[in-house]
Design an enzyme around this catalytic site. Sequence first.
Site, PDB file in Angstrom:
ATOM      1  N   CYS A  98       5.798  31.559  93.141  1.00  0.00           N
ATOM      2  CA  CYS A  98       4.595  32.066  92.485  1.00  0.00           C
ATOM      3  C   CYS A  98       3.543  30.953  92.452  1.00  0.00           C
ATOM      4  O   CYS A  98       3.882  29.782  92.357  1.00  0.00           O
ATOM      5  CB  CYS A  98       4.806  32.524  91.053  1.00  0.00           C
ATOM      6  SG  CYS A  98       6.022  33.810  90.852  1.00  0.00           S
ATOM      7  N   ARG A 153       3.622  30.264  98.324  1.00  0.00           N
ATOM      8  CA  ARG A 153       4.602  30.123  97.240  1.00  0.00           C
ATOM      9  C   ARG A 153       5.167  31.464  96.781  1.00  0.00           C
ATOM     10  O   ARG A 153       6.139  31.513  96.025  1.00  0.00           O
ATOM     11  CB  ARG A 153       3.940  29.438  96.036  1.00  0.00           C
ATOM     12  CG  ARG A 153       3.483  28.049  96.308  1.00  0.00           C
ATOM     13  CD  ARG A 153       2.762  27.505  95.103  1.00  0.00           C
ATOM     14  NE  ARG A 153       3.662  27.351  93.984  1.00  0.00           N
ATOM     15  CZ  ARG A 153       4.272  26.215  93.683  1.00  0.00           C
ATOM     16  NH1 ARG A 153       4.062  25.146  94.391  1.00  0.00           N
ATOM     17  NH2 ARG A 153       5.076  26.145  92.657  1.00  0.00           N
ATOM     18  N   TRP A 172       6.105  35.972  93.316  1.00  0.00           N
ATOM     19  CA  TRP A 172       7.396  36.204  93.960  1.00  0.00           C
ATOM     20  C   TRP A 172       8.269  36.805  92.873  1.00  0.00           C
ATOM     21  O   TRP A 172       8.634  36.130  91.916  1.00  0.00           O
ATOM     22  CB  TRP A 172       7.980  34.878  94.467  1.00  0.00           C
ATOM     23  CG  TRP A 172       9.253  35.051  95.238  1.00  0.00           C
ATOM     24  CD1 TRP A 172       9.370  35.327  96.569  1.00  0.00           C
ATOM     25  CD2 TRP A 172      10.591  34.959  94.736  1.00  0.00           C
ATOM     26  NE1 TRP A 172      10.699  35.412  96.920  1.00  0.00           N
ATOM     27  CE2 TRP A 172      11.472  35.194  95.816  1.00  0.00           C
ATOM     28  CE3 TRP A 172      11.148  34.702  93.484  1.00  0.00           C
ATOM     29  CZ2 TRP A 172      12.855  35.180  95.687  1.00  0.00           C
ATOM     30  CZ3 TRP A 172      12.533  34.691  93.346  1.00  0.00           C
ATOM     31  CH2 TRP A 172      13.362  34.923  94.443  1.00  0.00           C
ATOM     32  N   ASN A 193       4.644  31.409  85.944  1.00  0.00           N
ATOM     33  CA  ASN A 193       5.677  31.076  86.934  1.00  0.00           C
ATOM     34  C   ASN A 193       6.929  30.723  86.149  1.00  0.00           C
ATOM     35  O   ASN A 193       6.840  30.039  85.133  1.00  0.00           O
ATOM     36  CB  ASN A 193       5.308  29.837  87.750  1.00  0.00           C
ATOM     37  CG  ASN A 193       4.200  30.102  88.725  1.00  0.00           C
ATOM     38  OD1 ASN A 193       3.739  31.222  88.858  1.00  0.00           O
ATOM     39  ND2 ASN A 193       3.772  29.048  89.396  1.00  0.00           N
ATOM     40  N   GLY A 194       8.094  31.108  86.676  1.00  0.00           N
ATOM     41  CA  GLY A 194       9.346  30.744  86.018  1.00  0.00           C
ATOM     42  C   GLY A 194      10.071  31.967  85.510  1.00  0.00           C
ATOM     43  O   GLY A 194       9.725  33.106  85.875  1.00  0.00           O
ATOM     44  N   GLU A 244      22.183  24.597 109.919  1.00  0.00           N
ATOM     45  CA  GLU A 244      20.724  24.648 109.852  1.00  0.00           C
ATOM     46  C   GLU A 244      20.180  25.689 110.843  1.00  0.00           C
ATOM     47  O   GLU A 244      19.263  26.448 110.525  1.00  0.00           O
ATOM     48  CB  GLU A 244      20.133  23.258 110.119  1.00  0.00           C
ATOM     49  CG  GLU A 244      18.616  23.183 110.204  1.00  0.00           C
ATOM     50  CD  GLU A 244      17.878  23.713 108.972  1.00  0.00           C
ATOM     51  OE1 GLU A 244      18.500  24.000 107.946  1.00  0.00           O
ATOM     52  OE2 GLU A 244      16.643  23.861 109.068  1.00  0.00           O
ATOM     53  N   LYS A 282      17.889  28.892 109.969  1.00  0.00           N
ATOM     54  CA  LYS A 282      16.545  28.970 110.563  1.00  0.00           C
ATOM     55  C   LYS A 282      16.322  30.344 111.184  1.00  0.00           C
ATOM     56  O   LYS A 282      15.276  30.961 111.007  1.00  0.00           O
ATOM     57  CB  LYS A 282      16.432  27.863 111.613  1.00  0.00           C
ATOM     58  CG  LYS A 282      15.115  27.333 111.919  1.00  0.00           C
ATOM     59  CD  LYS A 282      14.534  26.294 110.980  1.00  0.00           C
ATOM     60  CE  LYS A 282      14.381  26.703 109.567  1.00  0.00           C
ATOM     61  NZ  LYS A 282      14.563  25.736 108.569  1.00  0.00           N
ATOM     62  N   GLU A 314      16.369  33.369 108.424  1.00  0.00           N
ATOM     63  CA  GLU A 314      15.286  33.520 107.442  1.00  0.00           C
ATOM     64  C   GLU A 314      14.008  34.103 108.021  1.00  0.00           C
ATOM     65  O   GLU A 314      13.266  34.759 107.304  1.00  0.00           O
ATOM     66  CB  GLU A 314      15.008  32.216 106.677  1.00  0.00           C
ATOM     67  CG  GLU A 314      14.339  31.111 107.446  1.00  0.00           C
ATOM     68  CD  GLU A 314      14.031  29.890 106.557  1.00  0.00           C
ATOM     69  OE1 GLU A 314      14.082  28.791 107.082  1.00  0.00           O
ATOM     70  OE2 GLU A 314      13.726  30.048 105.364  1.00  0.00           O
ATOM     71  N   HIS A 329      40.682  31.321 112.313  1.00  0.00           N
ATOM     72  CA  HIS A 329      41.358  31.616 111.050  1.00  0.00           C
ATOM     73  C   HIS A 329      40.780  32.870 110.395  1.00  0.00           C
ATOM     74  O   HIS A 329      40.889  33.035 109.183  1.00  0.00           O
ATOM     75  CB  HIS A 329      41.280  30.399 110.126  1.00  0.00           C
ATOM     76  CG  HIS A 329      41.980  29.206 110.700  1.00  0.00           C
ATOM     77  ND1 HIS A 329      43.344  29.097 110.719  1.00  0.00           N
ATOM     78  CD2 HIS A 329      41.504  28.123 111.361  1.00  0.00           C
ATOM     79  CE1 HIS A 329      43.686  27.977 111.339  1.00  0.00           C
ATOM     80  NE2 HIS A 329      42.583  27.366 111.740  1.00  0.00           N
ATOM     81  N   LYS A 359       7.965  29.488  99.438  1.00  0.00           N
ATOM     82  CA  LYS A 359       8.130  28.115  99.922  1.00  0.00           C
ATOM     83  C   LYS A 359       8.868  27.223  98.939  1.00  0.00           C
ATOM     84  O   LYS A 359       9.744  26.474  99.321  1.00  0.00           O
ATOM     85  CB  LYS A 359       6.751  27.525 100.248  1.00  0.00           C
ATOM     86  CG  LYS A 359       6.802  26.125 100.844  1.00  0.00           C
ATOM     87  CD  LYS A 359       7.426  26.132 102.217  1.00  0.00           C
ATOM     88  CE  LYS A 359       7.530  24.752 102.808  1.00  0.00           C
ATOM     89  NZ  LYS A 359       8.415  24.721 103.986  1.00  0.00           N
TER      90      LYS A 359
HETATM   91  O1  M6R Z   1      11.650  22.147  98.649  1.00  0.00           O
HETATM   92  P1  M6R Z   1      13.098  22.003  98.939  1.00  0.00           P
HETATM   93  O2  M6R Z   1      13.382  21.131 100.112  1.00  0.00           O
HETATM   94  O3  M6R Z   1      13.891  21.564  97.736  1.00  0.00           O
HETATM   95  O4  M6R Z   1      13.588  23.452  99.308  1.00  0.00           O
HETATM   96  C1  M6R Z   1      14.933  23.725  99.548  1.00  0.00           C
HETATM   97  C2  M6R Z   1      15.111  25.042 100.256  1.00  0.00           C
HETATM   98  O5  M6R Z   1      14.573  26.083  99.497  1.00  0.00           O
HETATM   99  C3  M6R Z   1      14.455  25.046 101.644  1.00  0.00           C
HETATM  100  O6  M6R Z   1      14.949  24.017 102.441  1.00  0.00           O
HETATM  101  C4  M6R Z   1      14.713  26.390 102.350  1.00  0.00           C
HETATM  102  O7  M6R Z   1      16.067  26.537 102.613  1.00  0.00           O
HETATM  103  C5  M6R Z   1      13.872  26.483 103.613  1.00  0.00           C
HETATM  104  N1  M6R Z   1      12.982  27.604 103.533  1.00  0.00           N
HETATM  105  C6  M6R Z   1      14.664  26.714 104.851  1.00  0.00           C
HETATM  106  O8  M6R Z   1      13.830  26.743 105.968  1.00  0.00           O
END
Ligand code: M6R
Length: 610
Positions: free
Chosen positions: A2, A27, A75, A101-102, A483, A487, A490, A506, A605
């Site tokens: 947010c 955000r 959000w 926010n929160g 990773e 990637k 998402e 397994h 984000k």
């Molecule tokens: O701001 P941060 O690095 O703490 O965020 C952590 C995760 O939310 C962030 O890395 C998220 O997994 C990414 N969107 C992945 O691409």
Amino acid sequence: MCGIIGYIGNKLAVPYLLKGLHDLEYRGYDSAGIAVLADNEIEVRKTEGRLSALEKLMDKKPTKNATIGIGHTRWATHGKADSLNAHPHLSENKRFAVVHNGIIENHASLQKMLEREGYHFIGQTDTQIIPTLLERNYNGDVINAISDTIKMLDGSFALAILFVGDTENIYCTCRSSPLIVGISKGSGHIASDETALVRVASQSVRLGKDEIAKVSRDGVSFFDENGKPVKKAFKKIERSTLDIQKNGYEHFMLKEIYEQPKAIKDTIRPLIENGKLRIGEYFRESGMDTGSINRICITACGSAYHTGLVGKHVIERLAKVPVECDIASEFRYRQPLLDENTLVIVISQSGETADSLAALRLAKDKKAKTLSVVNVPSSAIAEESDCVLYTRAGPEIAVATTKAYSAQLSVLYLLAVHFAFEKKTEKKEELDALLGHIINLPGLVEKTLKKTAEICKEYSKIFIGSEHAYFIGRSLDYASACEAALKIKEISYIHCEAYAAGELKHGTISLIEKDTVVVAHACCKSILKKTLSNVMEVIARGAKVILIACESDREILSEFDNCIFVPDTSEYLLPSLEAVVSQLLSYYTAKGLGNDIDKPRNLAKSVTVE
Ligand code: M6R
């Protein structure tokens, strides 16, 4: 998570609010709204959907001219992402407007209490109780009403507040959710992120826990949680955070992928001088004695956690210090054993992630030493850690992290080399050579970008039409596979899972059938033969394999189709090159599917709620 914006000045508020919301939209982007104060009345415009929907609404139904207002991009956590639940929320008497926010954890009991007292609610958000509490607690003084209200709240919040009876001030407060106050000549500003302030304010200050600010055109007054005046010092806003344009790239993600050589170079430059590591100086300057450290715990979320997985391997192998790596939301509740000889490393791009921040605070409570690897300098995690090593990737706008991840990796490599030097666990010449490879990493990333972009574009077609994909690898390749899977999922919305290659048989191998997509990370030479046996096992069951391997293994891999080769370097550093390939595959897959690459569904984000 947010975005909050607030403006008071001598110009029309709405353009400022909309511009600020644009800067903050990454955000959260499922609904947006603004409230302005004019002619003793608060006018609200809000709608579900992106900011563009709010702008259309504003065109159709403009507000009165006002020079004071607040805005929000949401959000959703509690309640559907519709216009009813969108912020701002008004008190029943319409005298207070609030953006939040929160998460208010005790909202249900507070709502029941307020309902018993005769107040009414129509939405489903946890936020709607806040303006009502302000109305209930208002007794002629807004600061006291805010102070009394936040004492009733459990959870996290950043709040910007308008009050009909005061056209000269916006109010704000926060707990465990960031809020920055900015000033400029003749105007005051509020934002949940400094990126929204750089164009409009010259100085800023971050609000502390439960602090309250009264922001006017000519200055700001600060108060503690009891409403007692406190002093806070403003600092100049760093103009470098201004660079948030796409610069001709179709998406921020692609731009940020191509910015990686620079991000790594800028990150490692201050940490190395004349070929010598300076990390020891950073520890010393922070007053931290690292000599007694006998254990390291790395904790982070999402991609930053994957950086930690790489860091665990490299630090343990080079420095022979036991390293644990935990997802922050698990770490904070698993009662980890920490003491003053433990170094807790928190990795975070935003420096705001709620679980990572809580993990840091837990580590501090338990007297562990804390180090953070953070990209946003004025963030809570940076400010609260004993020592900070900054990644200097610049603002990262695309939700899918790319350049910040690469910059984090480079810091973790340097940390591993630092501890190996300090503990004398490897020969000096070998560590010097590795340092040389790290210094050359930006060039190798550049080369990887040049050599693999076209082939990644081509192989991304393999994902299109697939519902599932599996990513396998061993050792450091497994961290890279984790990773890569994140990637792709998402931004492509394809179900992707990463598995340690040896673990497949397994259970998971039962899911492999004809044409199942498997991406095999096979860069680590020390374990290549074992990984290849697992690749053969999935091929035998009909999988369509994309193999990511080192250039020097091209010959021995000639029997495999769909290979992507990265340049050779030290095995420890290969995750940086594999990341480039995963990012490109992910980008082109999402593009092929026509998805919203920079703002994927359901995500935001920075994740400032747990
Ligand atoms: O701001 P941060 O690095 O703490 O965020 C952590 C995760 O939310 C962030 O890395 C998220 O997994 C990414 N969107 C992945 O691409």
